[in-house]
Design a protein around this motif. Structure first.
Motif, PDB file in Angstrom:
ATOM      1  N   CYS A   1      42.333  42.071  46.401  1.00 22.82           N
ATOM      2  CA  CYS A   1      41.534  42.398  47.581  1.00 22.82           C
ATOM      3  C   CYS A   1      42.315  43.306  48.521  1.00 22.82           C
ATOM      4  O   CYS A   1      41.756  44.246  49.092  1.00 22.82           O
TER       5      CYS A   1
ATOM      6  N   CYS B   1      36.415  39.589  49.649  1.00 20.50           N
ATOM      7  CA  CYS B   1      37.605  40.163  50.286  1.00 20.50           C
ATOM      8  C   CYS B   1      37.600  40.000  51.800  1.00 20.50           C
ATOM      9  O   CYS B   1      38.640  40.180  52.447  1.00 20.50           O
TER      10      CYS B   1
ATOM     11  N   LEU C   1      40.104  40.934  42.032  1.00 19.93           N
ATOM     12  CA  LEU C   1      38.683  41.170  42.284  1.00 19.93           C
ATOM     13  C   LEU C   1      37.799  40.516  41.234  1.00 19.93           C
ATOM     14  O   LEU C   1      36.625  40.269  41.478  1.00 19.93           O
TER      15      LEU C   1
END
Length: 98
Positions: A34, A77, A87
């Motif tokens: 993130c 995030c 991610l």
């Protein structure tokens, strides 16, 4: 796609087409955190999202996929505790819907 405006889908599709034309495999979404994603510029973020969709054999130019992955990654995030998280953890890849 409840709550998604036509302008937003059009903008995402336009960005995706541009990114698809201008970039190749530049970033692996699975190894991107993130923190990496948030530090990237808009073009790099779109490239990362496209890579994630490709890695999971999803259509990169599908408006539903573009909106779904963008919303999921953005929400994931936004949690400051996810800065070092991959991610890949932002999306339930086994789900049949976003």
């Amino acid at each position: 796609m409840k709550g998604v405006s036509a302008k937003r889908v059009a903008a995402l599709c336009g960005a995706a087409v541009t990114v698809a034309i201008l970039t190749g495999c530049s970033s692996t979404g699975d190894s991107t955190t993130c923190a990496d994603y948030l530090a990237a510029d808009t073009s790099e973020q779109q490239s990362i999202l496209m890579d994630l969709l490709r890695e999971h054999d999803l259509k990169t130019l599908d408006p539903g996929n573009l909106v779904g992955i963008t919303d999921n990654v953005t929400a994931f995030c936004a949690n400051s505790g996810n800065g070092t998280a991959s991610l890949n953890g932002a999306v339930d890849w086994d789900s049949s819907t976003w």
